[in-house]
Design an enzyme around this catalytic site. Sequence first.
Site, PDB file in Angstrom:
ATOM      1  N   ASP A 165       0.817  -1.228   0.000  1.00  0.00           N
ATOM      2  CA  ASP A 165       0.000   0.000   0.000  1.00  0.00           C
ATOM      3  C   ASP A 165       0.842   1.266   0.000  1.00  0.00           C
ATOM      4  OD1 ASP A 165       0.989  -0.366   2.562  1.00  0.00           O
ATOM      5  OD2 ASP A 165      -0.944  -0.891   3.425  1.00  0.00           O
ATOM      6  N   ASN A 167      -7.059  -3.081  14.335  1.00  0.00           N
ATOM      7  CA  ASN A 167      -8.448  -3.381  13.969  1.00  0.00           C
ATOM      8  C   ASN A 167      -8.538  -4.599  13.037  1.00  0.00           C
ATOM      9  OD1 ASN A 167      -7.419  -2.394  11.603  1.00  0.00           O
ATOM     10  ND2 ASN A 167      -8.850  -0.692  11.384  1.00  0.00           N
ATOM     11  N   HIS A 170      -6.738  -5.024  10.248  1.00  0.00           N
ATOM     12  CA  HIS A 170      -6.476  -4.804   8.818  1.00  0.00           C
ATOM     13  C   HIS A 170      -5.197  -5.496   8.377  1.00  0.00           C
ATOM     14  CE1 HIS A 170      -4.199  -0.716   9.547  1.00  0.00           C
ATOM     15  NE2 HIS A 170      -3.370  -1.714   9.604  1.00  0.00           N
TER      16      HIS A 170
HETATM   17  P1  PGA Z   1       2.498  -1.794  13.000  1.00  0.00           P
HETATM   18  O1  PGA Z   1       1.388  -1.797  11.876  1.00  0.00           O
HETATM   19  O2  PGA Z   1       3.518  -2.816  12.617  1.00  0.00           O
HETATM   20  O3  PGA Z   1       3.056  -0.396  12.942  1.00  0.00           O
HETATM   21  O4  PGA Z   1       1.815  -2.101  14.293  1.00  0.00           O
HETATM   22  C1  PGA Z   1       0.892  -3.007  11.409  1.00  0.00           C
HETATM   23  C2  PGA Z   1      -0.161  -2.708  10.395  1.00  0.00           C
HETATM   24  O5  PGA Z   1      -0.891  -1.713  10.549  1.00  0.00           O
HETATM   25  O6  PGA Z   1      -0.281  -3.485   9.441  1.00  0.00           O
END
Ligand code: PGA
Length: 238
Positions: A69, A138, A140
Amino acid sequence: MQIKHIIAANPADMARKAANMIAAQVLMKPKCVLGLATGSTPIGVYAELIRRCREGDISFRDVTSVNLDEYCNIPAFSKNSYRCYMEENLFTGIDIAPPSTFLPDGMAADFDEECRRYTELIDRMGGIDLQLLGIGMNGHIGFNEPADVFTMDTYRVALSKSTREANAVHFEDGMEGMPTHALTMGMRPIMQARRIVLVAGANKKDILEEALCGPVTPRVPASILQLHPRLSVVYSET
Ligand code: PGA
């Protein structure tokens, strides 16, 4: 369910174990396609890969990378872009050919067209050999936020409040500068990846349990991974 769980003692151990899998993929198939992720969790994995490349144990010379992304309306050269994150945390430290590294263009004039281009690009590569994933608070994966349906191919997504709050810490001006939208790979190329390695720290314990042991639902996007035949979850207990 054929999920392989690998428990790591700490984040450094998690990074080493996930890097082992990526290194094995590159050694087995030097011309592979790696699906890459951003966020805090993969940083240690990338540092391990850089170390191994510098020590001459692996080469990324023939690898193609495709990221999950990119934020919309953040220029690639801005330090908040995922392009910049990838350059800083991985690409400049390894011998991958810069033209073989791909992210969606968050500055594209026509986002629909850009989404089509990215979908076709991944198809032309023959899909992804190994996809590295993190998981959001959440649930995702990539920026596939909780929704009523799973979206299959690259699309422009409105970031959820919880994602914006979680990621705003990386922006100097906090929520003010935090983008509202991003372009993300949909579930099709992720689920068609021949192997998936999901890394998660101890702060993701609850959502990981919900995603891997609860019902498969687009309200918890990572739950779709229960249907993947070759998923490895590397979880750090501390
Ligand atoms: P993080 O993010 O490794 O910064 O916790 C993970 C994500 O949002 O996919």
